[in-house]
Design an enzyme around this catalytic site. Structure first.
Site, PDB file in Angstrom:
ATOM      1  N   TYR A 100      17.994  -4.493   0.573  1.00 45.57           N
ATOM      2  CA  TYR A 100      19.052  -3.513   0.291  1.00 45.57           C
ATOM      3  C   TYR A 100      19.218  -3.445  -1.228  1.00 45.57           C
ATOM      4  O   TYR A 100      19.725  -4.375  -1.846  1.00 45.57           O
ATOM      5  CB  TYR A 100      20.341  -3.960   0.980  1.00 45.57           C
TER       6      TYR A 100
ATOM      7  N   LYS B 288      16.174  -0.385   1.574  1.00 49.49           N
ATOM      8  CA  LYS B 288      17.261   0.577   1.695  1.00 49.49           C
ATOM      9  C   LYS B 288      17.568   1.045   0.285  1.00 49.49           C
ATOM     10  O   LYS B 288      18.151   0.318  -0.517  1.00 49.49           O
ATOM     11  CB  LYS B 288      18.488  -0.061   2.349  1.00 49.49           C
TER      12      LYS B 288
END
Length: 296
Positions: free
Chosen positions: A134, A162
């Protein structure tokens, strides 16, 4: 693990007294499955992970996997300050039957590049589960740079990112540098269509929690090359998607879920439900969206 498609970062449902509301959670989960999402992400920012107990996180993970019964992959988010705690959750996720992990850099301590890469590698080496990094320097203050991703190439189970840098061109930089080595999933609702057009393979979505059909429709239309059709939905959706980029995104999206009939607005302290002019403003945005909701 197929890191392609729409992955809702689902909210955790509470009763008014703060206890877990699994009935409403499953109702929302059913709406996501019916709409055709491609995976479920637990324990992110929207899931209010920071105010859940260890036991509650385990219950949510176990019950989600049981409820879905193999229909969709379940990805558990790991956001920890200590490497040993992150490894604990990687082991626990594998033990409970999760399909993958979403992994943030170390929390609270501002780790440098060497420390962050070492942290990621330690978690990756501790589990067989596939991992999505992320990358959100705006909210979590650590940028995972291209050289850092290069250092992670030998971790075969680190498979996706992400992408939440807010820099659309970073999608192209990643593809130019690494080809298809890393799947790129947009993590910012207001940039989703743009990043999908630039080569992202998926969308880790927020407003999908309240509007699953519309979110999946945009993704599917883009996969079919029907850009104009997708754009019509996206233009309607944008005022709602902007609720995802506010510090109170949890309260805003939970209110949208409630108004859409597939959630409640209850949050856990220190968050509080919306009141006054702020509530009226957000309600009006959601109301307009519902009134002009496209037919899918």
């Amino acid at each position: 693990m197929n890191w392609k498609g729409v992955f809702p970062a689902v909210t955790t449902k509470f009763h008014q007294d703060g206890s877990l509301d699994m009935d409403m959670f499953f109702k929302n989960l059913e709406a996501q499955v019916k709409a055709g999402v491609h995976g479920i992400i637990l324990g992110g920012t929207l899931g209010e992970s920071s105010v859940l107990s260890l036991e509650e996180k385990m219950v949510l993970t176990k019950e989600t996997i049981k409820e879905l019964n193999g229909q969709l992959p379940v990805i558990l988010n790991i956001a920890e300050g200590a490497t040993q705690d992150a490894i604990f959750w990687a082991h626990k996720a594998e033990e409970l039957g999760a399909s993958g992990l979403m992994l943030l850099p170390p929390m609270r301590y501002a780790a440098d590049a060497r420390e962050t890469v070492t942290y990621f590698k330690a978690v990756a080496k501790s589990t067989r589960l596939p991992i999505m990094i992320y990358n959100n320097p705006v909210d979590y203050k650590t940028l995972v740079t291209l050289p850092m991703f290069e250092d992670l190439l030998d971790c075969e189970n680190i498979q996706a990112v992400k992408e939440s840098t807010r820099d659309i061109s970073n999608v192209t930089r990643m593809i130019n540098k690494f080809g298809d080595r890393y799947n790129i999933l947009c993590g910012v609702d207001t940039l989703a269509m743009e990043e999908l057009l630039m080569g992202a393979s998926g969308w880790v979505a927020g407003l999908v929690c309240a509007f699953p059909k519309e979110t999946v429709a945009i993704y599917n239309l883009l996969q079919e090359g029907k850009i104009e059709e997708a754009l019509k939905i996206y233009r309607w959706f944008l005022p709602l998607l902007e609720l995802d980029i506010h510090p109170k995104l949890v309260q805003y999206i939970k209110l949208a879920e409630q108004m859409a009939g597939i959630g409640t607005e209850y949050v856990r302290a220190p968050r509080l439900t919306l009141v006054g002019e702020e509530r009226i403003k957000v309600e009006n945005i959601i109301k307009r969206g519902l009134e002009h909701r496209p037919i899918i």
